[in-house]
Every structure is written in C-alpha cells, then in structure tokens.
Design a protein around this motif. Structure first.
Motif, PDB file in Angstrom:
ATOM      1  N   UNK A  46       0.856  -1.263  -0.044  1.00 47.44           N
ATOM      2  CA  UNK A  46       0.002   0.007   0.153  1.00 47.44           C
ATOM      3  C   UNK A  46       0.892   1.263  -0.129  1.00 47.44           C
ATOM      4  N   UNK A  47       2.021   1.194   0.583  1.00 44.27           N
ATOM      5  CA  UNK A  47       2.828   2.316   0.546  1.00 44.27           C
ATOM      6  C   UNK A  47       3.708   2.662  -0.684  1.00 44.27           C
ATOM      7  N   UNK A  48       3.443   1.737  -1.652  1.00 44.26           N
ATOM      8  CA  UNK A  48       4.162   1.823  -3.197  1.00 44.26           C
ATOM      9  C   UNK A  48       3.565   2.995  -3.888  1.00 44.26           C
ATOM     10  N   UNK A  49       2.210   3.172  -3.990  1.00 39.76           N
ATOM     11  CA  UNK A  49       2.005   4.330  -4.516  1.00 39.76           C
ATOM     12  C   UNK A  49       2.197   5.484  -3.944  1.00 39.76           C
ATOM     13  N   UNK A  50       2.053   5.692  -2.661  1.00 41.80           N
ATOM     14  CA  UNK A  50       2.417   6.892  -1.604  1.00 41.80           C
ATOM     15  C   UNK A  50       3.810   7.317  -2.417  1.00 41.80           C
ATOM     16  N   UNK A  51       4.689   6.471  -2.151  1.00 46.44           N
ATOM     17  CA  UNK A  51       6.384   6.732  -2.358  1.00 46.44           C
ATOM     18  C   UNK A  51       6.638   7.070  -3.839  1.00 46.44           C
ATOM     19  N   UNK A  52       5.900   6.427  -4.785  1.00 47.60           N
ATOM     20  CA  UNK A  52       5.945   6.861  -6.053  1.00 47.60           C
ATOM     21  C   UNK A  52       5.476   8.412  -6.331  1.00 47.60           C
ATOM     22  N   UNK A  53       4.112   8.752  -5.604  1.00 50.39           N
ATOM     23  CA  UNK A  53       3.707  10.132  -5.876  1.00 50.39           C
ATOM     24  C   UNK A  53       4.743  11.128  -5.419  1.00 50.39           C
ATOM     25  N   UNK A  54       5.255  10.842  -4.195  1.00 52.80           N
ATOM     26  CA  UNK A  54       6.263  11.790  -3.951  1.00 52.80           C
ATOM     27  C   UNK A  54       7.355  11.898  -4.806  1.00 52.80           C
ATOM     28  N   UNK A  55       8.068  10.630  -5.157  1.00 58.84           N
ATOM     29  CA  UNK A  55       9.106  10.779  -6.231  1.00 58.84           C
ATOM     30  C   UNK A  55       8.601  11.410  -7.662  1.00 58.84           C
ATOM     31  N   UNK A  56       7.462  11.093  -8.167  1.00 63.62           N
ATOM     32  CA  UNK A  56       6.790  11.728  -9.271  1.00 63.62           C
ATOM     33  C   UNK A  56       6.860  13.257  -9.120  1.00 63.62           C
ATOM     34  N   UNK A  57       6.475  13.621  -7.871  1.00 65.16           N
ATOM     35  CA  UNK A  57       6.020  15.055  -7.683  1.00 65.16           C
ATOM     36  C   UNK A  57       7.650  15.847  -7.593  1.00 65.16           C
ATOM     37  N   UNK A  58       8.571  15.128  -6.904  1.00 67.92           N
ATOM     38  CA  UNK A  58       9.680  15.775  -7.138  1.00 67.92           C
ATOM     39  C   UNK A  58      10.400  16.095  -8.540  1.00 67.92           C
ATOM     40  N   UNK A  59      10.131  15.016  -9.313  1.00 61.68           N
ATOM     41  CA  UNK A  59      10.372  15.017 -10.557  1.00 61.68           C
ATOM     42  C   UNK A  59       9.667  16.197 -11.608  1.00 61.68           C
ATOM     43  N   UNK A  60       8.340  16.448 -11.196  1.00 63.30           N
ATOM     44  CA  UNK A  60       7.563  17.459 -11.814  1.00 63.30           C
ATOM     45  C   UNK A  60       8.316  18.820 -11.258  1.00 63.30           C
ATOM     46  N   UNK A  61       8.373  18.811  -9.963  1.00 70.80           N
ATOM     47  CA  UNK A  61       8.890  20.209  -9.757  1.00 70.80           C
ATOM     48  C   UNK A  61      10.184  20.608 -10.164  1.00 70.80           C
ATOM     49  N   UNK A  62      11.105  19.584 -10.266  1.00 69.97           N
ATOM     50  CA  UNK A  62      12.268  19.818 -11.184  1.00 69.97           C
ATOM     51  C   UNK A  62      12.118  20.449 -12.506  1.00 69.97           C
ATOM     52  N   UNK A  63      11.191  19.588 -13.170  1.00 67.03           N
ATOM     53  CA  UNK A  63      10.877  20.037 -14.718  1.00 67.03           C
ATOM     54  C   UNK A  63      10.123  21.569 -14.549  1.00 67.03           C
ATOM     55  N   UNK A  64       9.344  21.835 -13.682  1.00 62.68           N
ATOM     56  CA  UNK A  64       8.693  23.122 -13.848  1.00 62.68           C
ATOM     57  C   UNK A  64       9.821  24.306 -13.361  1.00 62.68           C
TER      58      UNK A  64
END
Length: 159
Positions: free
Chosen positions: A132-150
């Motif tokens: 159940x924690x995999x999507x939570x951690x994945x969202x945090x990782x993807x959000x960090x990548x999105x912030x870098x892209x922005x």
C-alpha cells in the motif's frame, strides 16, 4: 503557445504536483492510523502487562526459540503497534502535509528511501500492507521530478 498559456499550464501542473504531495502525506497518516487500529485490536489484551513493565526483561536478548511463548506474543503485539513504523509514518505524513501547506520542498530522498524500504519489506512478507505504500512513495518521487521540470521550465522562459 503564448506566455499566458504556458503560465496557465505551469500553474495547473504545479497544482497537480502539490496535490500529489498533499495526498501522499494524508495517505501516510491514514495508513499509519489504520495500521495502529487493525493491529492494535490484538494488542489491547497486552497493555496491562506492558504497564506492569512485563517487557522490561533481559529475556528479550535470548534467542527467540528460548523465550516463553507469552513473552513472544507480547513482543509481537508491541512491535506491531507502539514499536512499529506506524507512528513514525504518521509523523512523516504530518511533516509532508506541513511542508506542502507552507510550499516548502519535500526532500527527494524521502520518497526514494520510503520506496526502497517498502519494496524490501514487501518482498520479505506477503500478504501484508507494505505494498500500500508503493503508490505513496511513487507519488512523492514523481512530484519531485515534476517540480524539477517546472523549475527548468521557469529558468528557460523569457521574463
């Protein structure tokens, strides 16, 4: 696309990223609370012994097979609730929400280290709640990548 359209798109993307971070924090808090409730049901019977300092014993340092069954059960209940990662998970989730509310960055290592721990634990014990924690951690990782892209988008856009 004109600068207004790019700005609007960047704001929408920033809102999606903030939502991913916020919901990751909320999910961590909820998962920690759910863990405490589900596994805490069995632990209730052990609380009188814990309050009587039953767990204050050197017997814990003996090999598991040499310990009394009652002590092993009490230990399992303790490490499944109060001594588990559920309470720190609730605190980490609260910090993620706090950071997001103040528009402060969540450290990138948080998502990656959480994902590594969850994957290892998931491979070691199934059926469990670890996946159940995999999507939570994945969202945090993807959000960090999105912030870098922005940030890259803003640094390359004309002012």
């Amino acid at each position: 696309m004109d600068n207004v359209g790019k700005g609007r798109r960047a704001r929408t993307q920033a809102q999606r990223i903030a939502a991913m971070i916020r919901w990751s924090g909320i999910a961590m808090v909820a998962l920690g609370i759910l863990h405490m409730i589900v596994l805490g049901i069995d632990a209730v019977a052990e609380i009188p012994g814990w309050l009587g300092l039953e767990l204050w014993t050197a017997e814990h340092w003996q090999p598991l097979r040499a310990q009394r069954l009652e002590l092993l059960a009490s230990n399992a209940a303790f490490w499944s609730t109060v001594g588990s990662f559920a309470l720190p998970l609730i605190m980490i989730g609260a910090v993620v929400i706090w950071l997001d509310n103040r528009q402060l960055p969540v450290p990138a290592f948080l998502g990656w280290s959480l994902l590594a721990w969850i994957v290892v634990a998931s491979l070691m014990i199934e059926v469990s709640g670890f996946p159940l924690g995999i999507p939570i951690a994945t969202c945090l990782i993807l959000a960090q990548g999105g912030k870098r892209a922005l940030r890259r988008l803003h640094s390359h856009s004309p002012r």
